[in-house]
Scaffold this active site. Sequence first.
Site, PDB file in Angstrom:
ATOM      1  N   HIS A 116       4.311  13.103  13.982  1.00  0.00           N
ATOM      2  CA  HIS A 116       4.386  14.132  15.015  1.00  0.00           C
ATOM      3  C   HIS A 116       4.571  15.534  14.441  1.00  0.00           C
ATOM      4  CE1 HIS A 116       4.845  10.794  17.857  1.00  0.00           C
ATOM      5  NE2 HIS A 116       4.545  11.658  18.795  1.00  0.00           N
ATOM      6  N   GLY A 117       5.099  15.655  13.264  1.00  0.00           N
ATOM      7  CA  GLY A 117       5.258  16.991  12.712  1.00  0.00           C
ATOM      8  C   GLY A 117       6.030  17.006  11.418  1.00  0.00           C
TER       9      GLY A 117
END
Length: 463
Positions: free
Chosen positions: A315-316
């Site tokens: 996700h990041g």
Amino acid sequence: MAFHSAPFLFFFFPAAWLLSLTVSGRGKQYVLIAVSLAFYACGQWQGLPFLLLSAAVSCAAGFFMPRVRARKTLLAAALVFHLLLLGIFKYLDFFTGSLNRLLGTGLPAAGLLPPLGVSFFTFKSISYVIDVYRDETARARRFSDVLLYISFFPQVVSGPISRFGQFAQGLDAPRPDAARCARGLRRFTVGFAKKALISEMAATVVNTAFSLGNGLDFRLAWLGAAAYTLQIYFDFSGYSDMAIGLGNLFGFETPENFDYPYISASITEFWRRWHLSLSLWFRDYLYIPLGGGRRGTGRKCFNKAVVFLLCGLWHGASWTFVLWGAWHGLLSAVESALPMKKLQERPLGRCLGHVYTLLAVCVGFVVFRAASVPEALTVLRAMFTGFAPSPASTLALERISPAVWCALGAGVVGSLPLGPWLKRRIGGGWLEFSSFAGAAALFVLCLLAAAGSSFQPFIYAQF
């Protein structure tokens, strides 16, 4: 160019749709490729060469897979390429900065601009290569098939992560009829309403709560955390609805991405309902190859922890995402070691499971939303220890408009499976007609909301 922006709604989408209706067969495919590449270039033209390169490598790997003896070597080379593409652009600076803080080194930051939607089109490329390795019949006939699959504009920025086998069914499908187009427009409008009428309203509460710092007390902290669970759900499921609707309009089936996740009674069930295309991707291409649950409870818990840790990192490039993934991995592993099914067989156990799951998801989303670990700790501290009302939080609560409260209430109701319930109870043509009339009214409301404010980008566009 976001789906809810005026240029897309009134220029790009109508032109693309009408153009696709004028051609058929291979011509339609080429039109959609041109439209998809133009859409991507409008969002970030610098990433276009990497999107094309990803498609070319995937197609080449799929083409040679049945023709060479060293199939595993070819598969490994293709996977290494895609993972390096993702890792260099998305995680290089994260790992460099972490090493600098841990070891005191002075490694410079690369400062590379990640290609738009790199997490999504990389995972689609990986799934295609692995599927061809497992089954040669899954191979595309032409490079244009792979290119359209990877660049298809409704999915390229934020998914859902479709499989080529499902997507390929639309390549030779006839032009969608009027009924399917109407359903597609209705689904698109529902997603638009989720974004414009609920997510954007909830965002005002969330942004205020996460910006107060030490002025935050437990009232606004809990309200902000709950509002974010609604914001991210209606933002992302709204995008997914719009992508599914657009896919229907162009003759393609797009996988469902959500199945009322907030009615879950465990974290395990939550991930069977939340971001389904990503959950299934990790299940099929990581969890099962690691052994799944076939090697005992201990190995099953370990595999789940690894999968969720990598899911958080996907996700990041931030420790907040890593911690969020670790949180869900921990809870999922604990559930695997407990007799959850027996506990949920009783109504009281199911009810307690709902409460536990909502609290766990809410706490996890605080970490997910925070810009840094210290900010996450500040909000969590206020939620569980900030019982003294603060003037800043009191003022912020007083400034919440009735429209925002109505949007939050609508979000709570919309999180429940009322639509399927009504369909089972009422059904028939009257309900179908009412749904289309309601969609038309929703579209007008969305346009009015768009005229009165500027929408924020979709949350998952950053991934």
